[in-house]
Design a protein around this motif. Structure first.
Motif, short mmCIF file in Angstrom:
data_model
loop_
_atom_site.label_atom_id
_atom_site.label_comp_id
_atom_site.label_asym_id
_atom_site.label_seq_id
_atom_site.Cartn_x
_atom_site.Cartn_y
_atom_site.Cartn_z
N GLN A 34 37.55 27.68 22.27
CA GLN A 34 36.37 27.66 23.11
C GLN A 34 36.73 27.48 24.58
N GLY A 35 37.75 26.65 24.85
CA GLY A 35 38.21 26.48 26.22
C GLY A 35 38.79 27.76 26.79
N CYS A 36 39.48 28.52 25.96
CA CYS A 36 40.02 29.81 26.40
C CYS A 36 38.91 30.76 26.81
N LEU A 37 37.91 30.88 25.99
CA LEU A 37 36.82 31.81 26.27
C LEU A 37 36.04 31.39 27.51
N GLN A 38 35.92 30.09 27.73
CA GLN A 38 35.26 29.62 28.94
C GLN A 38 36.08 29.98 30.18
N ALA A 39 37.39 29.79 30.10
CA ALA A 39 38.26 30.13 31.24
C ALA A 39 38.26 31.62 31.54
N SER A 40 38.05 32.44 30.50
CA SER A 40 38.06 33.89 30.69
C SER A 40 36.95 34.36 31.61
N LEU A 41 35.89 33.57 31.76
CA LEU A 41 34.78 33.95 32.62
C LEU A 41 35.11 33.75 34.09
N THR A 42 36.13 32.96 34.36
CA THR A 42 36.49 32.62 35.75
C THR A 42 37.55 33.55 36.31
N TYR A 43 38.57 33.85 35.53
CA TYR A 43 39.73 34.57 36.05
C TYR A 43 39.65 36.04 35.64
N THR A 44 39.08 36.86 36.54
CA THR A 44 38.86 38.27 36.22
C THR A 44 39.48 39.16 37.30
N ILE A 45 39.79 40.37 36.90
CA ILE A 45 40.38 41.33 37.85
C ILE A 45 39.36 41.75 38.90
N GLU A 46 38.08 41.73 38.54
CA GLU A 46 37.03 42.06 39.50
C GLU A 46 36.98 41.03 40.62
N GLU A 47 37.10 39.75 40.24
CA GLU A 47 37.11 38.70 41.26
C GLU A 47 38.34 38.82 42.14
N MET A 48 39.48 39.14 41.55
CA MET A 48 40.71 39.29 42.33
C MET A 48 40.56 40.42 43.36
N ALA A 49 40.05 41.57 42.91
CA ALA A 49 39.89 42.71 43.83
C ALA A 49 38.91 42.37 44.95
N GLU A 50 37.86 41.65 44.61
CA GLU A 50 36.88 41.29 45.63
C GLU A 50 37.47 40.33 46.65
N ARG A 51 38.21 39.35 46.17
CA ARG A 51 38.85 38.41 47.09
C ARG A 51 39.87 39.12 47.99
N PHE A 52 40.64 40.01 47.39
CA PHE A 52 41.66 40.72 48.15
C PHE A 52 41.01 41.59 49.22
N ALA A 53 39.95 42.30 48.85
CA ALA A 53 39.26 43.15 49.81
C ALA A 53 38.64 42.33 50.93
N GLN A 54 38.08 41.18 50.60
CA GLN A 54 37.53 40.30 51.61
C GLN A 54 38.62 39.86 52.58
N GLY A 55 39.79 39.51 52.05
CA GLY A 55 40.89 39.11 52.91
C GLY A 55 41.34 40.23 53.83
N ILE A 56 41.37 41.46 53.31
CA ILE A 56 41.75 42.61 54.14
C ILE A 56 40.76 42.79 55.28
N CYS A 57 39.47 42.68 54.97
CA CYS A 57 38.45 42.80 56.03
C CYS A 57 38.66 41.74 57.10
N ARG A 58 38.93 40.51 56.68
CA ARG A 58 39.14 39.42 57.64
C ARG A 58 40.42 39.66 58.46
N ALA A 59 41.46 40.14 57.79
CA ALA A 59 42.72 40.39 58.49
C ALA A 59 42.57 41.51 59.51
N VAL A 60 41.87 42.57 59.13
CA VAL A 60 41.65 43.70 60.03
C VAL A 60 40.79 43.27 61.22
N GLU A 61 39.75 42.48 60.93
CA GLU A 61 38.88 42.02 62.01
C GLU A 61 39.63 41.08 62.94
N ALA A 62 40.49 40.22 62.39
CA ALA A 62 41.28 39.32 63.23
C ALA A 62 42.23 40.09 64.12
N ALA A 63 42.80 41.16 63.59
CA ALA A 63 43.70 41.99 64.39
C ALA A 63 42.95 42.63 65.54
#
Length: 519
Positions: free
Chosen positions: A474-503
């Motif tokens: 049950q703990g595994c299945l609960q953790a699976s809701l948090t760590y997703t590839i969609e969240e990773m891509a979204e975070r990475f894209a957000q960071g790129i936007c911030r990096a580009v804007e900072a530049a």
């Protein structure tokens, strides 16, 4: 959850085009559009950036024309109402709006366009961002596809450049090809027991606004890009762990050089929060670190899991010659840090206490011969070779526990998605993803790293205690809701936007005035 409405006034361009520009497949946000602090025609005010949280509805499911109609659903020629709802921070639509400039800058862009100013072409230029990676493992395929799509929403051109792996990594047999990416032929040199890579892609990086590379001292291209960065002709970002977590294999000089370089890049994409702390300890500013929460495509695994019926699984087990319910599983690379000899000894101890215990090994690498020899001696040890993505799902579904006493990396996400708890040991060289483990909640980590009997005893305990096993599942299945590839891509894209804007902001400050740069 209630909706909030804010008004947007168009400043020199069609409001329907705004919808296409923000949400269209290849569009970008015109600098002539600006959310006002106070609408001219209503009492709705746009306050802090935190209020600009656009519902995910606008970027999933609707095509750009429908989105434009949603945005421009008013008969007033100059005012459109955007319905928004409180949504989690990081919404792609929210970030797209946050790329818009200040009202004065937006008006200046419109004035320059009307006057035929020289800055129009710069205003319309799409930024280009490149990731250069030494090879392309199969588990990164979905991430790069999602990142490409996310960046298109912001009007950022994404270039992925990759080569072929070296001998040790090639033995894993997990490299793939992406037709839309740029493949190069790495030059690989041996220096004692180490491999050095030259990635010949400087020509492909011409005109790129931000280059993201793996933080690794063995990549000679990084030194060239760092020199360009120090000269002010290149914006360079690192993506990595922050340090070599397998420091027993690390070069002392290489780590020193890597630490220095890590403090002098423009931006940092850390694997997760643990890596972000490491980068901060190096002296890098926290505001220029994006923790991407490294992940794999677990949703695909879950979809494949749902397609397997009990009858189909029974047939699969029968095809492997397995009748037992007490099955352990290992899947991953096969090299010294994985501690395969330790695991095989533990399996023999487990077999002594659970006579019908079966062990399945999936993977390949420089030490797969150890497993093949064991499988040849024992009919209860099964070596299946390398399996990827959906191929490995049925092996998880017939297994009770995931046994990996050595280095743990992204494999922990497989255990979460498929509900097969991990049993590992507290070695010092785990990858940053070990941060996701909650001991005795979604997996187990034993402190006695070298105690084979203790490891075997814990496995026996869990396999024979249904209540404890179910708690971990049950703990595994609960953790699976948090760590997703969609969240990773979204975070990475957000960071790129911030990096580009900072530049862009840094260039504006260096020039002694504001530049209008299209993001």
């Amino acid at each position: 959850m209630g909706h909030k409405s804010f008004d947007l006034v168009r400043v020199g361009t069609d409001f329907r085009q705004l919808g296409r520009d923000i949400f269209g497949r290849a569009g970008y946000c015109h600098r002539g559009i600006q959310p006002l602090q106070q609408s001219q025609n209503s009492n709705h005010a746009i306050g802090s950036e935190e209020q600009l949280r656009i519902t995910q509805f606008f970027i999933s499911g609707d095509d750009s024309a429908d989105v434009a109609r949603n945005l421009a659903g008013t008969n007033q020629p100059d005012v459109g109402t955007v319905l928004t709802q409180e949504n989690r921070q990081g919404s792609a639509a929210r970030r797209a709006l946050l790329r818009l400039p200040g009202i004065e800058k937006g008006q200046r862009a419109v004035d320059q366009q009307a006057q035929g100013g020289d800055d129009v072409s710069q205003m319309q230029k799409r930024p280009r961002v490149a990731i250069v990676y030494k090879s392309l493992p199969q588990y990164r395929r979905r991430f790069y596809e999602l990142l490409k799509t996310q960046l298109e929403l912001y009007g950022i051109e994404f270039v992925l450049i990759y080569g072929q792996p070296g001998a040790s990594e090639a033995s894993k047999r997990d490299s793939i090809h992406l037709p839309w990416a740029k493949r190069i032929e790495n030059k690989i040199f041996r220096l004692g027991s180490r491999e050095l890579y030259w990635q010949p892609c400087l020509r492909q990086l011409q005109g790129v606004d931000l280059v993201i590379v793996e933080q690794a001292s063995k990549l000679m291209l990084n030194y060239v890009l760092m020199l360009q960065s120090l000269w002010g002709t290149r914006r360079l970002a690192f993506w990595g762990h922050g340090r070599n977590f397998q420091d027993h294999n690390a070069s002392w000089l290489g780590e020193k050089v890597k630490a220095w370089m890590s403090r002098h890049v423009h931006w940092w994409f850390s694997y997760n929060d643990l890596s972000a702390e490491v980068v901060k300890e190096l002296g890098f500013p926290a505001e220029r670190i994006t923790s991407v929460q490294n992940a794999i495509d677990t949703r695909q695994l879950v979809r494949e899991k749902e397609s397997w019926t009990m009858d189909r699984l029974a047939s699969f087990k029968q095809s492997m010659g397995i009748a037992s319910e007490n099955i352990g599983l290992y899947t991953g690379g096969m090299y010294p840090e994985k501690r395969l000899p330790f695991l095989l000894k533990a399996c023999e101890r487990i077999r002594e206490q659970i006579p019908d215990f079966q062990m399945i090994f999936i993977g390949a690498g420089v030490e797969d011969g150890v497993v093949k020899e064991a499988a040849a001696r024992h009919d209860w040890i099964h070596y299946a070779g390398p399996k990827f993505e959906a191929e490995k799902v049925p092996y998880f579904l017939i297994s009770k526990l995931f046994l990996m006493p050595g280095l743990v990396g992204l494999a922990i996400l497989d255990t979460f998605a498929l509900g097969v708890p991990l049993v590992t040991t507290q070695v010092r060289y785990h990858s940053p993803e070990i941060e996701y483990l909650r001991n005795h909640e979604n997996g187990v980590m034993l402190e006695q790293a070298d105690d084979v009997d203790a490891y075997a005893a814990k496995v026996v305990e869990l396999m024979t205690d249904e209540q404890s096993l179910q708690k971990l599942q049950q703990g595994c299945l609960q953790a699976s809701l948090t760590y997703t590839i969609e969240e990773m891509a979204e975070r990475f894209a957000q960071g790129i936007c911030r990096a580009v804007e900072a530049a862009r902001d840094n260039r504006s400050a260096a020039d002694g005035g504001e530049q209008i740069w299209q993001s």
